[in-house]
Design an enzyme around this catalytic site. Structure first.
Site, PDB file in Angstrom:
ATOM      1  CB  SER A  18      -0.975  -0.036   1.177  1.00  0.00           C
ATOM      2  OG  SER A  18      -0.290  -0.218   2.409  1.00  0.00           O
ATOM      3  CG  ASP A 187       1.335  11.026   7.516  1.00  0.00           C
ATOM      4  OD1 ASP A 187       2.190  10.212   7.931  1.00  0.00           O
ATOM      5  OD2 ASP A 187       0.488  10.732   6.654  1.00  0.00           O
ATOM      6  CG  HIS A 190       2.213   7.766   4.928  1.00  0.00           C
ATOM      7  ND1 HIS A 190       1.041   8.459   5.185  1.00  0.00           N
ATOM      8  CD2 HIS A 190       1.847   6.606   4.338  1.00  0.00           C
ATOM      9  CE1 HIS A 190       0.009   7.737   4.739  1.00  0.00           C
ATOM     10  NE2 HIS A 190       0.483   6.610   4.230  1.00  0.00           N
TER      11      HIS A 190
END
Length: 257
Positions: A18, A187, A190
């Site tokens: 992902s 964040d 990530h």
């Protein structure tokens, strides 16, 4: 993977996952570092999809990894779990229940391992997260909690051990630095350059220690067109600089010849 259009054929490495995979090149990411490390030795293919879960991956598995392709990957680095782990009670949650997650990953792993006798897999488990930073950046925790991620990470480890698979405890690895809450995420989810460096070094350690035949150790793999390598002091200095930038210890130096 389909037969490459540019030759000669090199070993193929596939990063499949992902957003941790899709975003593995910006910010001196771990995918970019691996590409640099394996220059003239292997070709890296990035198959990363923001927001995806193991359920999404299973739906396209045969398209990403066709079983009848003439050339199959030598290495697949597999990561799903960050989205699967989200709290199911939040609106539009991507959550995949843990039992389904494990079975999805089992099917994905067995499919990939079945591509060829020399296709290797390294699995990254569900990662850690910084809940406070997620709230500061997105306005809520998005159903992402370190405790939920721990549970999914442990389930992934158990599956990998059951299947005899090489794996990285991503949840624990990101928390190894004493200042991890301030350095590894931009964040809360990530990876920064520092976070990617952790992943890169964990992956290269696994590859270095694996007793795979043929080897995927970059020091032991031949350079393409090795006999046509020019020589000069500036090349040595250039490679020294590259080694410093990607953080390869002396024992893992990228060679200039």
């Amino acid at each position: 993977m389909s037969e490459p259009k540019v030759g000669p054929n090199r070993p193929l490495f596939v990063l499949f996952g992902s957003s941790i995979v899709q975003q593995s090149y910006p910010l001196d990411g771990w995918g970019a570092s691996l590409t640099g490390l394996y220059a003239r030795k292997a070709d890296l293919f990035v198959r990363g999809y923001n927001g995806w879960t193991s359920r999404n991956a299973l739906q396209v598995l045969n398209e990403v990894f066709p079983q009848k392709d003439k050339i199959q990957p030598s290495l697949v680095i597999l990561y799903f779990g960050g989205n699967d782990s989200a709290d199911p009670d939040i609106p539009n949650s991507p959550n995949v229940p843990i039992d389904e997650y494990v079975e999805n990953m089992r099917k994905i792993i067995l499919h990939i391992k079945g591509l060829s006798q020399t296709t290797r897999v390294i699995m990254l488990t569900a990662p850690a997260v910084n809940e406070k930073q997620i709230i500061e950046y997105y306005g809520s925790n998005l159903g992402r909690t370190n405790e939920r991620y721990r549970i999914y990470s442990e389930a992934g480890i158990k599956l990998a051990q059951e299947l005899g698979l090489k794996y990285i405890d991503f949840w624990s690895a990101l928390q190894e630095p004493s200042d991890w809450l301030d350095t590894v995420f931009w964040d809360g989810m990530h990876l920064t350059k520092e976070g990617s460096a952790i992943v890169f070094h964990k992956i290269t350690k696994v590859i270095k220690e694996a007793e795979w035949e043929p080897t995927l150790d970059w020091e032991k793999m031949p350079d393409e067109f090795d006999g046509n390598q020019p020589h000069g002091l500036y090349l040595e200095k250039m490679m020294e600089g590259i080694n410093r930038m990607i953080g390869i210890p002396d024992s893992r130096q990228v060679k200039s010849e």
